[in-house]
Motif scaffolding. Structure first.
Motif, PDB file in Angstrom:
ATOM      1  N   PHE A 199       0.837  -1.198   0.000  1.00 56.01           N
ATOM      2  CA  PHE A 199       0.000   0.000   0.000  1.00 56.01           C
ATOM      3  C   PHE A 199       0.869   1.244   0.000  1.00 56.01           C
ATOM      4  O   PHE A 199       1.860   1.321   0.734  1.00 56.01           O
ATOM      5  CB  PHE A 199      -0.894   0.050   1.247  1.00 56.01           C
ATOM      6  N   ASP A 200       0.473   2.215  -0.798  1.00 48.85           N
ATOM      7  CA  ASP A 200       0.997   3.555  -0.613  1.00 48.85           C
ATOM      8  C   ASP A 200       0.405   4.107   0.685  1.00 48.85           C
ATOM      9  O   ASP A 200      -0.551   3.543   1.239  1.00 48.85           O
ATOM     10  CB  ASP A 200       0.612   4.422  -1.811  1.00 48.85           C
TER      11      ASP A 200
ATOM     12  N   THR B 230      -2.721   1.952  -4.566  1.00 47.45           N
ATOM     13  CA  THR B 230      -2.343   3.340  -4.366  1.00 47.45           C
ATOM     14  C   THR B 230      -3.356   4.281  -4.985  1.00 47.45           C
ATOM     15  O   THR B 230      -3.982   3.950  -5.994  1.00 47.45           O
ATOM     16  CB  THR B 230      -0.956   3.612  -4.977  1.00 47.45           C
ATOM     17  N   ALA B 231      -3.496   5.460  -4.388  1.00 44.21           N
ATOM     18  CA  ALA B 231      -4.352   6.494  -4.949  1.00 44.21           C
ATOM     19  C   ALA B 231      -3.616   7.336  -5.989  1.00 44.21           C
ATOM     20  O   ALA B 231      -4.238   8.144  -6.678  1.00 44.21           O
ATOM     21  CB  ALA B 231      -4.881   7.397  -3.839  1.00 44.21           C
TER      22      ALA B 231
ATOM     23  N   ARG C  66     -10.575   6.930  -4.571  1.00 47.26           N
ATOM     24  CA  ARG C  66     -11.490   7.300  -3.492  1.00 47.26           C
ATOM     25  C   ARG C  66     -12.396   8.474  -3.859  1.00 47.26           C
ATOM     26  O   ARG C  66     -13.420   8.680  -3.212  1.00 47.26           O
ATOM     27  CB  ARG C  66     -10.692   7.643  -2.230  1.00 47.26           C
TER      28      ARG C  66
ATOM     29  N   SER D 245       6.272   3.582   0.479  1.00 47.22           N
ATOM     30  CA  SER D 245       5.934   5.008   0.445  1.00 47.22           C
ATOM     31  C   SER D 245       7.154   5.883   0.212  1.00 47.22           C
ATOM     32  O   SER D 245       8.284   5.515   0.542  1.00 47.22           O
ATOM     33  CB  SER D 245       5.287   5.394   1.786  1.00 47.22           C
TER      34      SER D 245
ATOM     35  N   SER E  90      -2.890   9.664   0.847  1.00 43.98           N
ATOM     36  CA  SER E  90      -4.092   9.648  -0.004  1.00 43.98           C
ATOM     37  C   SER E  90      -4.630   8.243  -0.235  1.00 43.98           C
ATOM     38  O   SER E  90      -5.712   8.083  -0.801  1.00 43.98           O
ATOM     39  CB  SER E  90      -3.856  10.335  -1.359  1.00 43.98           C
ATOM     40  N   THR E  91      -3.891   7.236   0.213  1.00 45.83           N
ATOM     41  CA  THR E  91      -4.344   5.848   0.097  1.00 45.83           C
ATOM     42  C   THR E  91      -4.821   5.328   1.446  1.00 45.83           C
ATOM     43  O   THR E  91      -5.935   4.819   1.575  1.00 45.83           O
ATOM     44  CB  THR E  91      -3.217   4.960  -0.446  1.00 45.83           C
TER      45      THR E  91
ATOM     46  N   TRP F  74      -5.439   0.875  -8.656  1.00 43.49           N
ATOM     47  CA  TRP F  74      -5.736   2.286  -8.408  1.00 43.49           C
ATOM     48  C   TRP F  74      -6.864   2.394  -7.395  1.00 43.49           C
ATOM     49  O   TRP F  74      -7.991   1.935  -7.642  1.00 43.49           O
ATOM     50  CB  TRP F  74      -6.127   2.980  -9.706  1.00 43.49           C
ATOM     51  N   VAL F  75      -6.586   2.978  -6.238  1.00 39.89           N
ATOM     52  CA  VAL F  75      -7.601   3.201  -5.209  1.00 39.89           C
ATOM     53  C   VAL F  75      -8.195   4.584  -5.475  1.00 39.89           C
ATOM     54  O   VAL F  75      -7.652   5.610  -5.070  1.00 39.89           O
ATOM     55  CB  VAL F  75      -6.989   3.104  -3.798  1.00 39.89           C
TER      56      VAL F  75
END
Length: 227
Positions: A13-14, A178-179, A199, A121, A17-18, A196-197
């Protein structure tokens, strides 16, 4: 390319923003700046730009310092009368950004489903340690992997290859969530599956390819992985 859940053994995970909401930093600005929204937008965009340029001109410095410089530029550009001490107080909000509602439960689903989970990250180690603690996911995350370890930022392929080595996972068995659109592309270029997350319901910019999967949050990713 479509998402292949059968290949995935590790999920990375990033962070910003994620897992945590960088827009929350605007509230810290609002206490000291009359019109915080444009300052916040410029701060974030300049911070990202610095990472891209640093990769190209060999000007690495830890992300917290780059983020500080970006904040100072944004304040100066908008004529904000903020002292150095106040600037550093604003910057410190990055150690306690709001955590998205699905983070704990979503990662727990993946963890309990047998997936190794990591954070990869641009943030330097101190930032990531405080983020994991603030998010309450230390028991679910196997480790955090920082750009500081290789002194290069996303989307350079080196950081993703380093992450694969650190996790002990073949790179094509990693799904990176990640976002960040550039982070999706970087992960895919290095050999991971890019998730791609999204949100905010933003359109995808497909100039350099598409995500392997688009999810509105971590639970949708867990659904795709069948856990």
């Amino acid at each position: 390319m479509s998402f292949d859940p059968d290949r995935v053994t590790t999920v990375t995970f990033d962070s910003y923003s994620t897992l945590v909401d960088v827009d929350a930093a605007e509230r810290a600005l609002a206490e000291r700046v009359a019109d915080p929204e444009p300052v916040s937008r410029l701060w974030r965009s300049r911070s990202l730009a610095y990472t891209f340029v640093a990769n190209a001109v060999d000007a690495y410095q830890p992300f917290y310092e780059m983020n500080r410089d970006a904040l100072q530029y944004a304040l100066d550009a908008h004529g904000a009368d903020v002292t150095t001490e106040e600037r550093d107080e604003i910057l410190a909000v990055y150690h306690e950004l709001d955590v998205f509602d699905d983070v704990r439960d979503g990662i727990e689903r993946l963890h309990d489903g047998g997936y190794d989970t990591y954070v990869v990250s641009n943030g330097n180690p101190e930032m990531l340690d405080s983020m994991v603690e603030h998010a309450g996911i230390g028991d679910l995350i196997a480790d955090t992997i920082s750009a500081d370890e290789v002194e290069t930022f996303k989307p350079d392929a080196e950081i993703y290859r380093h992450a694969a080595a650190r996790t002990g996972t073949p790179i094509d068995q990693i799904a990176h969530a990640t976002a960040g659109w550039f982070d999706v592309l970087g992960a895919r270029h290095a050999g991971m599956q890019g998730v791609w997350v999204d949100r905010k319901g933003d359109p995808w910019d497909g100039f350099a390819g598409d995500p392997d999967l688009t999810a509105d949050g971590i639970h949708e990713l867990a659904d795709e992985l069948g856990v």
